[in-house]
Design a protein around this motif. Structure first.
Motif, PDB file in Angstrom:
ATOM      1  N   CYS A 122      -3.487  -1.717   4.022  1.00 64.67           N
ATOM      2  CA  CYS A 122      -4.377  -0.613   3.660  1.00 64.67           C
ATOM      3  C   CYS A 122      -3.817   0.737   4.108  1.00 64.67           C
ATOM      4  O   CYS A 122      -3.917   1.723   3.373  1.00 64.67           O
ATOM      5  CB  CYS A 122      -5.768  -0.828   4.256  1.00 64.67           C
ATOM      6  SG  CYS A 122      -6.706  -2.115   3.416  1.00 64.67           S
ATOM      7  N   ARG A 123      -3.217   0.793   5.284  1.00 64.72           N
ATOM      8  CA  ARG A 123      -2.603   2.053   5.742  1.00 64.72           C
ATOM      9  C   ARG A 123      -1.491   2.478   4.794  1.00 64.72           C
ATOM     10  O   ARG A 123      -1.347   3.652   4.472  1.00 64.72           O
ATOM     11  CB  ARG A 123      -2.061   1.899   7.165  1.00 64.72           C
ATOM     12  CG  ARG A 123      -3.133   1.907   8.235  1.00 64.72           C
ATOM     13  CD  ARG A 123      -2.542   2.012   9.636  1.00 64.72           C
ATOM     14  NE  ARG A 123      -1.834   0.819  10.049  1.00 64.72           N
ATOM     15  CZ  ARG A 123      -2.397  -0.233  10.644  1.00 64.72           C
ATOM     16  NH1 ARG A 123      -3.691  -0.240  10.913  1.00 64.72           N
ATOM     17  NH2 ARG A 123      -1.662  -1.268  11.001  1.00 64.72           N
ATOM     18  N   ASN A 124      -0.708   1.508   4.335  1.00 63.36           N
ATOM     19  CA  ASN A 124       0.368   1.822   3.394  1.00 63.36           C
ATOM     20  C   ASN A 124      -0.181   2.349   2.075  1.00 63.36           C
ATOM     21  O   ASN A 124       0.367   3.292   1.500  1.00 63.36           O
ATOM     22  CB  ASN A 124       1.243   0.589   3.155  1.00 63.36           C
ATOM     23  CG  ASN A 124       2.076   0.227   4.359  1.00 63.36           C
ATOM     24  OD1 ASN A 124       2.343   1.046   5.228  1.00 63.36           O
ATOM     25  ND2 ASN A 124       2.479  -1.027   4.440  1.00 63.36           N
ATOM     26  N   ILE A 125      -1.248   1.765   1.588  1.00 63.68           N
ATOM     27  CA  ILE A 125      -1.875   2.242   0.349  1.00 63.68           C
ATOM     28  C   ILE A 125      -2.422   3.644   0.557  1.00 63.68           C
ATOM     29  O   ILE A 125      -2.208   4.539  -0.269  1.00 63.68           O
ATOM     30  CB  ILE A 125      -2.988   1.278  -0.107  1.00 63.68           C
ATOM     31  CG1 ILE A 125      -2.378  -0.049  -0.564  1.00 63.68           C
ATOM     32  CG2 ILE A 125      -3.830   1.897  -1.233  1.00 63.68           C
ATOM     33  CD1 ILE A 125      -3.380  -1.169  -0.745  1.00 63.68           C
ATOM     34  N   ALA A 126      -3.097   3.861   1.666  1.00 64.69           N
ATOM     35  CA  ALA A 126      -3.682   5.178   1.951  1.00 64.69           C
ATOM     36  C   ALA A 126      -2.621   6.262   2.075  1.00 64.69           C
ATOM     37  O   ALA A 126      -2.859   7.416   1.751  1.00 64.69           O
ATOM     38  CB  ALA A 126      -4.525   5.111   3.215  1.00 64.69           C
TER      39      ALA A 126
END
Length: 132
Positions: A122-126
């Motif tokens: 999720c951090r990578n997507i954000a």
């Protein structure tokens, strides 16, 4: 087995204002660790290009899905502790002794096995980094 918390406790948190904290964690009225973890484990995607990808947030259908899941599957219990120091100590004690699956801090080796992997996704997507 931990007798200090109700069986199947998945998260322990603290706050100065219970109403504000519950709104934050259950309805993402502000950045919220518990809400983030639930969304990540449900395989949802936060919105992209966030200024603070570490504290990513969800919107639209993803946010509604998380709220629905929490409202239909979670129960809250609480204890009022007036002193900030006692509140911090109690939170650390409960996490360290009872190992709730969604607490990361003070819970080394006891979190849900995919939690950190899914939060990193999720951090990578954000941050607009392509997922693997």
């Amino acid at each position: 087995k931990c007798n200090l918390l109700p069986e199947n406790t998945v998260y322990v948190g603290k706050g100065d204002n219970l109403r504000k904290r519950l709104r934050q964690e259950f309805w993402q009225t502000n950045r919220a660790t518990f809400f983030r973890s639930v969304g990540a484990l449900l395989g949802l995607e936060p919105y992209k290009n966030q200024k603070s990808p570490t504290n990513y947030m969800f919107d639209g259908l993803s946010k509604s899905t998380i709220i629905n899941f929490i409202e239909n599957n979670m129960m809250v219990s609480y204890e009022f502790i007036d002193c900030d120091i006692e509140r911090n100590d109690k939170e650390i004690e409960l996490i360290s002794l009872c190992h709730p699956l969604l607490n990361i801090q003070h819970n080394a080796g006891f979190t849900y096995s995919n939690l950190e992997t899914e939060r990193e996704r999720c951090r990578n997507i954000a941050a607009r980094v392509e997922s693997l």
